[in-house]
Design a protein around this motif. Sequence first.
Motif, PDB file in Angstrom:
ATOM      1  N   ALA A  33       0.835  -1.209   0.000  1.00 50.90           N
ATOM      2  CA  ALA A  33       0.000   0.000   0.000  1.00 50.90           C
ATOM      3  C   ALA A  33       0.865   1.251   0.000  1.00 50.90           C
ATOM      4  CB  ALA A  33      -0.937  -0.009   1.204  1.00 50.90           C
ATOM      5  N   ARG A  37       1.360   4.088  -3.198  1.00 49.33           N
ATOM      6  CA  ARG A  37       0.970   5.482  -2.973  1.00 49.33           C
ATOM      7  C   ARG A  37       2.111   6.484  -3.171  1.00 49.33           C
ATOM      8  NH1 ARG A  37      -2.644   2.615  -0.100  1.00 49.33           N
ATOM      9  NH2 ARG A  37      -4.763   3.389   0.014  1.00 49.33           N
ATOM     10  N   ARG A 126       4.002  -2.166  -8.128  1.00 51.35           N
ATOM     11  CA  ARG A 126       3.283  -1.050  -8.754  1.00 51.35           C
ATOM     12  C   ARG A 126       2.557  -1.503 -10.024  1.00 51.35           C
ATOM     13  NH1 ARG A 126       4.226   4.043  -6.780  1.00 51.35           N
ATOM     14  NH2 ARG A 126       3.762   5.015  -8.774  1.00 51.35           N
ATOM     15  N   GLN A 131      -0.222   0.881 -11.375  1.00 49.71           N
ATOM     16  CA  GLN A 131       0.466   2.165 -11.236  1.00 49.71           C
ATOM     17  C   GLN A 131       1.714   2.182 -12.113  1.00 49.71           C
ATOM     18  OE1 GLN A 131      -0.477   4.834  -9.367  1.00 49.71           O
ATOM     19  NE2 GLN A 131      -2.359   3.705  -8.952  1.00 49.71           N
TER      20      GLN A 131
END
Length: 139
Positions: A33, A37, A126, A131
Amino acid sequence: MTASIALLHDQWVWWMVAVSVVMFLASLMAIPAIIVRLPVDYFLHSRRHRSRFAPHGPGLYYGWMILKNFSGIVFVFMGIAMLVLPGQGILSILIGLSLMDFPGKYQIERLIVRQKPVMASMNWIRRKAGQPEFRSNSR
């Protein structure tokens, strides 16, 4: 008397096992997490990013810093205990160090992340989360 000491010892060991399992599971969720981020250019800067709580006033900023550093200290001490007890001692120590603020921490993070296996693992996490990969100085 000896039986009560043995019972207390057994309870202490089971509590430490339970805490170790909880911390291990929490780290399995928290680390990805956090990696997801972080901004893609997080490790490109020569200095650490400004805290997102800084613009909200000193009360919120210092409260967050105290909570974060205290949590880091707890993780470090529990990790040290888990070096001889059941659990993920080294992982807990690393999580604790990542939470704490101390001079040179950002440079140490950058040094670790420059290692190809570490960067590859972080970029894999990721990609799995949809991401973009971290940008590096070589790109």
